[in-house]
Design a protein around this motif. Structure first.
Motif, PDB file in Angstrom:
ATOM      1  N   GLN A 102      15.082  22.069  73.710  1.00 11.58           N
ATOM      2  CA  GLN A 102      14.577  21.019  72.838  1.00 11.58           C
ATOM      3  C   GLN A 102      14.510  19.675  73.589  1.00 11.58           C
ATOM      4  N   ARG A 103      13.653  18.795  73.067  1.00  6.31           N
ATOM      5  CA  ARG A 103      13.661  17.397  73.482  1.00  6.31           C
ATOM      6  C   ARG A 103      14.201  16.587  72.308  1.00  6.31           C
ATOM      7  N   ILE A 104      15.139  15.692  72.600  1.00  2.00           N
ATOM      8  CA  ILE A 104      15.879  14.950  71.578  1.00  2.00           C
ATOM      9  C   ILE A 104      15.529  13.466  71.652  1.00  2.00           C
TER      10      ILE A 104
ATOM     11  N   THR B 297      15.804  28.279  74.359  1.00  2.00           N
ATOM     12  CA  THR B 297      15.904  29.217  73.240  1.00  2.00           C
ATOM     13  C   THR B 297      14.532  29.577  72.695  1.00  2.00           C
ATOM     14  N   SER B 298      14.453  30.742  72.029  1.00  5.82           N
ATOM     15  CA  SER B 298      13.238  31.124  71.300  1.00  5.82           C
ATOM     16  C   SER B 298      13.562  31.376  69.831  1.00  5.82           C
ATOM     17  N   MET B 299      14.624  30.727  69.342  1.00  2.00           N
ATOM     18  CA  MET B 299      14.980  30.807  67.921  1.00  2.00           C
ATOM     19  C   MET B 299      13.951  30.060  67.067  1.00  2.00           C
ATOM     20  N   PRO B 300      13.842  30.396  65.775  1.00  2.00           N
ATOM     21  CA  PRO B 300      12.965  29.640  64.879  1.00  2.00           C
ATOM     22  C   PRO B 300      13.433  28.185  64.771  1.00  2.00           C
ATOM     23  N   PRO B 301      12.545  27.250  64.454  1.00  2.00           N
ATOM     24  CA  PRO B 301      12.908  25.825  64.389  1.00  2.00           C
ATOM     25  C   PRO B 301      14.094  25.531  63.477  1.00  2.00           C
ATOM     26  N   GLU B 302      14.173  26.198  62.309  1.00  2.00           N
ATOM     27  CA  GLU B 302      15.266  25.882  61.390  1.00  2.00           C
ATOM     28  C   GLU B 302      16.625  26.292  61.963  1.00  2.00           C
ATOM     29  N   ILE B 303      16.655  27.336  62.771  1.00  2.00           N
ATOM     30  CA  ILE B 303      17.908  27.745  63.423  1.00  2.00           C
ATOM     31  C   ILE B 303      18.225  26.798  64.570  1.00  2.00           C
ATOM     32  N   GLN B 304      17.181  26.371  65.288  1.00  2.00           N
ATOM     33  CA  GLN B 304      17.400  25.410  66.368  1.00  2.00           C
ATOM     34  C   GLN B 304      18.001  24.111  65.826  1.00  2.00           C
ATOM     35  N   GLU B 305      17.598  23.709  64.639  1.00  2.00           N
ATOM     36  CA  GLU B 305      18.177  22.513  64.023  1.00  2.00           C
ATOM     37  C   GLU B 305      19.690  22.685  63.856  1.00  2.00           C
ATOM     38  N   GLN B 306      20.108  23.829  63.336  1.00  2.00           N
ATOM     39  CA  GLN B 306      21.536  24.088  63.158  1.00  2.00           C
ATOM     40  C   GLN B 306      22.268  24.112  64.493  1.00  2.00           C
ATOM     41  N   MET B 307      21.666  24.754  65.479  1.00  2.00           N
ATOM     42  CA  MET B 307      22.288  24.877  66.790  1.00  2.00           C
ATOM     43  C   MET B 307      22.511  23.508  67.426  1.00  2.00           C
ATOM     44  N   VAL B 308      21.479  22.692  67.430  1.00  2.00           N
ATOM     45  CA  VAL B 308      21.578  21.366  68.050  1.00  2.00           C
ATOM     46  C   VAL B 308      22.603  20.502  67.324  1.00  2.00           C
TER      47      VAL B 308
ATOM     48  N   LYS C 249      17.662  13.894  66.361  1.00  2.00           N
ATOM     49  CA  LYS C 249      16.296  14.167  65.917  1.00  2.00           C
ATOM     50  C   LYS C 249      15.592  14.966  67.000  1.00  2.00           C
ATOM     51  N   ILE C 250      15.126  16.163  66.643  1.00  2.00           N
ATOM     52  CA  ILE C 250      14.448  17.023  67.606  1.00  2.00           C
ATOM     53  C   ILE C 250      12.972  16.648  67.641  1.00  2.00           C
ATOM     54  N   LEU C 251      12.502  16.211  68.802  1.00  2.00           N
ATOM     55  CA  LEU C 251      11.103  15.811  68.966  1.00  2.00           C
ATOM     56  C   LEU C 251      10.215  16.994  69.337  1.00  2.00           C
ATOM     57  N   LYS C 252      10.817  17.984  70.014  1.00  2.00           N
ATOM     58  CA  LYS C 252      10.071  19.169  70.420  1.00  2.00           C
ATOM     59  C   LYS C 252      11.027  20.349  70.461  1.00  2.00           C
ATOM     60  N   TYR C 253      10.664  21.429  69.801  1.00  2.00           N
ATOM     61  CA  TYR C 253      11.541  22.597  69.749  1.00  2.00           C
ATOM     62  C   TYR C 253      11.418  23.434  71.023  1.00  2.00           C
ATOM     63  N   GLY C 254      12.484  24.170  71.320  1.00  2.00           N
ATOM     64  CA  GLY C 254      12.468  25.066  72.455  1.00  2.00           C
ATOM     65  C   GLY C 254      11.576  26.272  72.194  1.00  2.00           C
ATOM     66  N   TYR C 255      11.170  26.906  73.267  1.00  2.00           N
ATOM     67  CA  TYR C 255      10.335  28.109  73.149  1.00  2.00           C
ATOM     68  C   TYR C 255      10.473  28.946  74.412  1.00  2.00           C
ATOM     69  N   ALA C 256      10.072  30.199  74.313  1.00  2.00           N
ATOM     70  CA  ALA C 256       9.945  31.056  75.492  1.00  2.00           C
ATOM     71  C   ALA C 256       8.464  31.192  75.802  1.00  2.00           C
TER      72      ALA C 256
END
Length: 623
Positions: free
Chosen positions: A199-201, A313-324, A334-341
């Motif tokens: 992610q970018r924060i 990570t390649s988790m869905p955005p809502e899970i990435q929110e919890q993780m971060v 505040k997540i500006l860009k979500y992670g992806y594979a």
């Protein structure tokens, strides 16, 4: 021909390849899908790192440009492993994602022989197994003597997030959808690989009071041997350190099946990098670890995105929110860009020659992630070598092949071609058996003359090397002839620094060979009129003299085996009693020397003995 050399792809490999070709005066075309993405950093904002920083210095020593561009644009620089031995010390710079690409583009635009054009390459012009140019998606044909493919992660690229798979490149651009199919039709073994990004924060949403600050070094450092420092120490931007925790790990394990790489997407997926895994991989594979370190790094001086290094990570955005939000300091981030594979096609690298020309099609070279590597530095060094060797082929000269004892670049190319890959290849100091020779500090001494021999180093830079070598010899002589008298004042200095006082007058050389005595300490006792660079080099050479000589002898043994050539027309099916696996691997790799055959996994000493006997019998006049 429209051009002598066409380079396809404007990433780090493509930039070095195009630069090398055009610098040497060959009419060159750099074809890229988007000029704005030239020298882009779609993942981490680093240049260098463990082993990688040594590669950047090797690129500079050979005449490449990554080190110079990084020196002009970074936000922070430091020497990694400075408390450890010199063999593993390596520079790492925090790049600037805005200024680095701009500086690279300016450098390329300064070359009279280079044309940069936008377009998507979908096929090659091939006649009699020889490449004659490229075909764009609109059918336009552009001819050339040589083509270098540096397509990065754009071959049939898919972005993976949770249950979704989207055919697009790292920034949402259109990928190359047909070129890898065409390569397969030409006879290439195409494999599927994966990499990822975190992610970018938002910078102002982080609680820095809960983080450990990581500053740049307080002395000036450069990748390039030619540039003076282009920055001010006090203006370096800091990075920060945080850790995953029990809550983070629980969120990941409870939602593992929602990750693209753990079942959310059906079917066989590409293999991810072993040495830069996703956070899902880390937590799942290392269940005994209570935490994993994460670095929060600025991406640029000119915008506020902070990069969460180690949290790919390649988790869905809502899970990435919890993780971060489970991380210390990022509870309200505040997540500006979500992670992806990202999944993409590559060619299996045993299909390459040491020049990086392919064995399948003549006049086709490949470099970078298309060859199964990871990392900007691994890509850049391949691009430089492909560019150099393409020009040498045009000039009717022998290719430049760096041995494992010459450079980390030689280690990388040999590993790819001899061993192949299972996952995206990353350089590590442990891969180099001669790492005490292949140090960061001596890259120019090892490689600058080689760069000059292939037309990449001009007379001015070569003369600078000559002067440096002369000064090294002068300092060695100075240390040998000058002795330190143990006066009461000198004795006091030894005692104050907890160093055993010599019982006799010794030369500075003898004193410096003692592990507890540094050249800085000797300089405080007697004036040593040489620069810090020369002092460092001589100190290393003297302190590690025995180990270096041992490594050089081992390298000489390997070089003898490198001289034992294997004829290109050898039929391995004619060799009796060789193991079936060894026969298969030898037929696949087709090693050029006995030394290379020894390094092939699956080829045992007994197989080498049988092969050697066969060569002596069937090829008695073979070199």
């Amino acid at each position: 021909m429209d051009y002598e050399i066409i380079v396809v792809g404007g990433g780090h490999a493509g930039c070095e390849a195009a630069y090398a070709s055009a610098y040497k005066g060959h009419k060159t075309l750099l074809m890229t899908s988007n000029v704005k993405n030239i020298a882009d950093m779609p993942c981490n904002p680093h240049i260098g790192g463990s082993a990688k920083g040594i590669v950047v210095r090797e690129i500079d020593a050979l005449g490449g440009i990554m080190g110079k561009v990084a020196d002009k644009t970074h936000c922070q620089i430091k020497m990694l492993n400075s408390a450890k031995g010199v063999a593993v010390q390596s520079l790492r710079a925090q790049g600037d994602k805005i200024t680095y690409p701009k500086e690279m583009l300016n450098t390329l635009n300064s070359l009279d022989s280079l044309t940069i054009q936008e377009g998507m390459v979908e096929d090659l012009i091939v006649e009699d197994n020889k490449v004659k140019g490229i075909i764009l998606e609109d059918g336009t044909k552009i001819t050339s003597n040589i083509v270098i493919l540096t397509t990065g992660t754009y071959l049939k690229a898919d972005i993976l997030v949770g249950e979704t798979r989207t055919r697009k490149g790292p920034h949402g651009e259109k990928p190359s959808n047909h070129l890898s199919d065409k390569l397969r039709d030409y006879g290439f073994n195409i494999i599927r690989l994966k990499t990822g990004t975190p992610q970018r924060i938002a910078k102002d949403s982080i609680d820095y009071s809960k983080l450990k600050i990581e500053k740049g070094d307080d002395k000036y450092l450069t990748f390039s041997f030619d540039l003076e420092p282009q920055y001010k120490i006090e203006e370096q931007l800091p990075c920060y350190l945080t850790y995953t925790n029990e809550k983070t790990h629980k969120i990941i394990m409870d939602n593992l099946n929602k990750s693209s790489m753990y079942g959310a997407i059906e079917g066989k997926l590409g293999i991810g990098p072993r040495y830069c895994p996703s956070i899902e991989d880390k937590v799942n594979r290392f269940k005994d670890k209570e935490r994993h370190q994460l670095f929060i790094e600025p991406e640029s001086r000119y915008y506020d995105d902070m990069y969460l290094q180690g949290f790919s990570t390649s988790m869905p955005p809502e899970i990435q929110e919890q993780m971060v939000h489970s991380l210390a300091g990022l509870e309200n981030a505040k997540i500006l860009k979500y992670g992806y594979a990202i999944e993409y096609d590559a060619i299996y690298p045993t299909q390459l020659k040491f020049s990086l020309e392919t064995k399948i099609l003549e006049n086709l070279f490949t470099a970078g992630q298309i060859n199964g590597t990871s990392g900007y530095e691994e890509a850049a060094c391949q691009g430089l070598m492909a560019g150099i060797n393409a020009t040498l082929k045009l000039e009717g000269k022998e290719p430049l092949v760096l041995k494992r004892s010459d450079a980390y670049i030689g280690v990388l190319i040999d590993d790819l071609i001899t061993k192949g890959i299972r996952d995206p290849y990353r350089l590590l100091t442990s891969r180099a058996e001669f790492r005490l020779i292949l140090r960061s500090d001596n890259a120019d001494l090892r490689l600058r003359r080689i760069g000059a021999s292939v037309g990449m180093i001009d007379d001015e830079r070569l003369e600078k090397l000559n002067i440096k070598e002369q000064k090294i010899d002068e300092l060695k002589e100075f240390l040998k002839v000058n002795k330190l008298k143990i006066t009461p004042e000198v004795k006091e200095q030894f005692i104050n620094n907890n160093i055993e006082v010599p019982t006799a007058t010794l030369s500075l050389e003898q004193l410096l060979k003692r592990p507890e005595i540094t050249i800085e300490f000797l300089s405080s006792l007697i004036d040593i009129p040489f620069t810090d660079e020369i002092k460092e080099q001589v100190s290393i050479q003297l302190k590690y003299e025995g180990y270096i000589n041992k490594a050089l002898k081992e390298a000489e043994k390997m070089l003898k085996l490198e001289k034992k050539k294997i004829p290109s027309d050898i039929n391995y099916d004619d060799i009796k009693n060789i193991a079936s696996e060894a026969r298969q691997k030898l037929k696949e790799v087709r090693p050029e020397t006995i030394a290379q055959a020894i390094r092939i996994s699956g080829v045992n000493p007994a197989d080498i003995s049988i092969l050697s006997v066969y060569l002596r019998k069937e090829y008695p006049n073979n070199d």
